[in-house]
Design an enzyme around this catalytic site. Structure first.
Site, PDB file in Angstrom:
ATOM      1  N   ARG A   1      38.507  45.991  53.194  1.00 13.91           N
ATOM      2  CA  ARG A   1      38.354  46.814  51.998  1.00 13.91           C
ATOM      3  C   ARG A   1      37.853  45.970  50.826  1.00 13.91           C
ATOM      4  O   ARG A   1      38.473  45.018  50.425  1.00 13.91           O
ATOM      5  CB  ARG A   1      39.679  47.491  51.634  1.00 13.91           C
ATOM      6  CG  ARG A   1      40.119  48.553  52.625  1.00 13.91           C
ATOM      7  CD  ARG A   1      41.499  49.078  52.314  1.00 13.91           C
ATOM      8  NE  ARG A   1      42.512  48.040  52.462  1.00 13.91           N
ATOM      9  CZ  ARG A   1      43.809  48.223  52.183  1.00 13.91           C
ATOM     10  NH1 ARG A   1      44.223  49.384  51.709  1.00 13.91           N
ATOM     11  NH2 ARG A   1      44.672  47.240  52.362  1.00 13.91           N
TER      12      ARG A   1
ATOM     13  N   ASN B   1      34.903  29.727  39.873  1.00 14.36           N
ATOM     14  CA  ASN B   1      33.541  29.925  40.371  1.00 14.36           C
ATOM     15  C   ASN B   1      32.494  29.605  39.305  1.00 14.36           C
ATOM     16  O   ASN B   1      31.439  29.018  39.599  1.00 14.36           O
ATOM     17  CB  ASN B   1      33.360  31.368  40.855  1.00 14.36           C
ATOM     18  CG  ASN B   1      34.064  31.632  42.172  1.00 14.36           C
ATOM     19  OD1 ASN B   1      34.485  30.699  42.844  1.00 14.36           O
ATOM     20  ND2 ASN B   1      34.204  32.892  42.529  1.00 14.36           N
TER      21      ASN B   1
ATOM     22  N   HIS C   1      44.916  36.725  38.164  1.00  9.76           N
ATOM     23  CA  HIS C   1      44.468  36.132  39.422  1.00  9.76           C
ATOM     24  C   HIS C   1      42.947  36.243  39.545  1.00  9.76           C
ATOM     25  O   HIS C   1      42.262  35.282  39.920  1.00  9.76           O
ATOM     26  CB  HIS C   1      45.117  36.843  40.614  1.00  9.76           C
ATOM     27  CG  HIS C   1      46.605  36.744  40.625  1.00  9.76           C
ATOM     28  ND1 HIS C   1      47.397  37.566  41.402  1.00  9.76           N
ATOM     29  CD2 HIS C   1      47.458  35.942  39.946  1.00  9.76           C
ATOM     30  CE1 HIS C   1      48.671  37.261  41.208  1.00  9.76           C
ATOM     31  NE2 HIS C   1      48.721  36.275  40.321  1.00  9.76           N
TER      32      HIS C   1
ATOM     33  N   VAL D   1      51.356  46.584  52.679  1.00  9.42           N
ATOM     34  CA  VAL D   1      52.600  46.446  51.907  1.00  9.42           C
ATOM     35  C   VAL D   1      53.752  47.131  52.619  1.00  9.42           C
ATOM     36  O   VAL D   1      54.834  46.561  52.778  1.00  9.42           O
ATOM     37  CB  VAL D   1      52.416  47.012  50.489  1.00  9.42           C
ATOM     38  CG1 VAL D   1      53.759  47.037  49.748  1.00  9.42           C
ATOM     39  CG2 VAL D   1      51.408  46.186  49.710  1.00  9.42           C
TER      40      VAL D   1
ATOM     41  N   CYS E   1      43.403  44.958  46.156  1.00 10.93           N
ATOM     42  CA  CYS E   1      44.143  44.923  44.893  1.00 10.93           C
ATOM     43  C   CYS E   1      43.290  44.550  43.684  1.00 10.93           C
ATOM     44  O   CYS E   1      43.147  45.343  42.755  1.00 10.93           O
ATOM     45  CB  CYS E   1      45.320  43.952  45.016  1.00 10.93           C
ATOM     46  SG  CYS E   1      46.604  44.499  46.153  1.00 10.93           S
TER      47      CYS E   1
END
Length: 440
Positions: free
Chosen positions: A334, A228, A220, A12, A271
């Site tokens: 990550r 899925n 999201h 970011v 996130c």
């Protein structure tokens, strides 16, 4: 044009710093990692993002972009400080505000030692994702006491909406600009910072701005899980759920947006997982039931477990994993579900080889490197120089990247079992005899 200090030079911060410099602001990035500072000082990016390298070079060449480990250099006569530092999860799922607190205190300490901005007003603005109340209880109090002559500080929350792999494009074309602040001069300063976007500024409370990013990321994540689960439910019926969801997404009136609404593998990254944990923690401490949030995390884990079960059922022992980062066009590992997948397969005794077209372990730094080395300490031994090398003799190919080199190699190799985890490999790969979709 303003002088802007950007604290934190991860994904970011780096994109924000380079983007603002490209629009004429004088930007000084601040980070405790001297390697990141050194890279920017040479016109190079500390992160991998499409388009970021060119922006970094241009910013460095123009003199508009620089970096330092010393907050005083950045704060000297600065108009705005943007906090883009990490807010990882604690062991209990809460948001760790250590880096926010440290950056805020660094700013306060520097103010005592440097010249104020010409206007006499400085804006301290949080861009990192933080729980509601952080600005009021953690940031603002630090500047409530008497300040040196010439200094007045206002605080705000201005959440970012950058997707890794599309961060530069998103910076210059965000869905909206939201500023939460009780200070009119800070509101005006942020309007000037982002004036080049030609978007109306949504002026809201600090708590609303802080909550917005959590709401967006939770939705999201929910969309990923929904697509899925649709794929898992309909696969036994021979339904191509990609076609189902493609039609589903044409309803822009009720179904909202196609982004993330496609069957595939688990979500991950820096996130969605941590923000879901933080929301779950907030619910727990307030005695609120939020079963969908918990179910989203559980269902995401099922996505990984099901792929492992399918590999076990195949009977082979040699597995090629093509793509390790949590999404294409980035080297961010990550909380990548692909790292989780690799770790589980190794734990079950599979012989694993990994190819990623972006990943270069020598360039991994900070939390990105620490996290993957804790889970895959022998990563260098697993990585191959080409997809062909990873696929040689493989009984199973797990594919999470649609890079051209990978697609070409899959068509040539024809592995006995090819599990497509993304659904964007193209018809040529889908005609490979061993092809299966993760949810179709």
């Amino acid at each position: 044009m303003m002088k802007i200090a950007v604290f934190g030079l991860g994904y970011v911060g780096a994109v924000t710093a380079a983007g603002l410099a490209a629009r004429g602001h004088d930007v000084v990035g601040v980070d405790v990692d001297p390697y990141k500072v050194e890279l920017i000082g040479c016109g190079r990016s500390p992160v991998v993002e499409p388009g970021i390298d060119e922006l970094m070079r241009e910013g460095w060449a123009s003199g508009k972009l620089s970096a330092t480990t010393d907050p005083r250099v950045a704060l000297d006569q600065a108009d705005v400080s943007l906090l883009c530092v990490g807010t990882p999860s604690t062991s209990h799922g809460a948001t760790d505000l250590t880096y926010i607190s440290r950056a805020v205190q660094d700013i306060r300490d520097a103010i005592d030692q440097v010249a104020p901005p010409a206007s006499g007003h400085h804006s301290v603005v949080v861009r990192s994702t933080v729980p509601p109340g952080t600005g009021r209880t953690v940031v603002a109090p630090v500047f409530a006491e008497e300040l040196p002559t010439g200094w007045r500080v206002g605080t705000a929350m201005c959440p970012e909406f950058l997707r890794e792999g599309a961060g530069v494009a998103d910076f210059f074309d965000p869905p909206f600009v939201v500023v939460g602040s009780t200070d009119d001069r800070t509101q005006q300063a942020m309007a000037e910072v982002f004036d080049f976007l030609e978007l109306s500024i949504h002026r809201v409370s600090v708590e609303t701005a802080e909550a917005l990013k959590y709401a967006c990321n939770a939705f999201h994540a929910t969309k990923v899980i929904f697509a899925n689960e649709i794929g898992r439910v309909f696969r036994p019926y021979g339904v191509d759920s990609r076609e189902v969801m493609s039609l589903f997404c044409e309803d822009a009136k009720l179904n909202i947006s196609p982004t993330y609404l496609r069957p595939g593998f688990a979500f991950g990254g820096s996130c969605l997982p941590k923000d879901l944990r933080s929301l779950q923690h907030m619910a727990r401490v307030n005695g609120i039931d939020a079963p969908q949030l918990l179910g989203t995390t559980t269902s995401n884990e099922v996505s990984v477990r099901e792929v492992v079960d399918r590999v076990l059922a195949a009977g082979g022992r040699k597995v090629a994993l093509l793509g390790l980062s949590f999404k294409s066009d980035t080297d961010d590992l990550r909380e990548s579900p692909n790292v989780e997948l690799a770790e589980r397969l190794l734990g079950k005794g599979f012989e694993l080889r990994v190819y990623d077209p972006i990943l270069n372990t020598s360039k991994l730094i900070g939390a990105n490197r620490e996290n993957v080395m804790a889970r895959l300490p022998h990563l260098d031994r697993l990585l191959t120089a080409s997809p062909q090398e990873a696929l040689a003799g493989a009984d199973v190919a797990l594919v999470t990247s649609s890079a051209t080199a990978i697609v070409d190699a899959l068509c040539d190799a024809n592995p006995p079992l090819l599990i497509d985890l993304i659904g964007r490999l193209g018809r040529e790969v889908e005609r490979v005899v061993g092809y299966e979709g993760v949810g179709w």
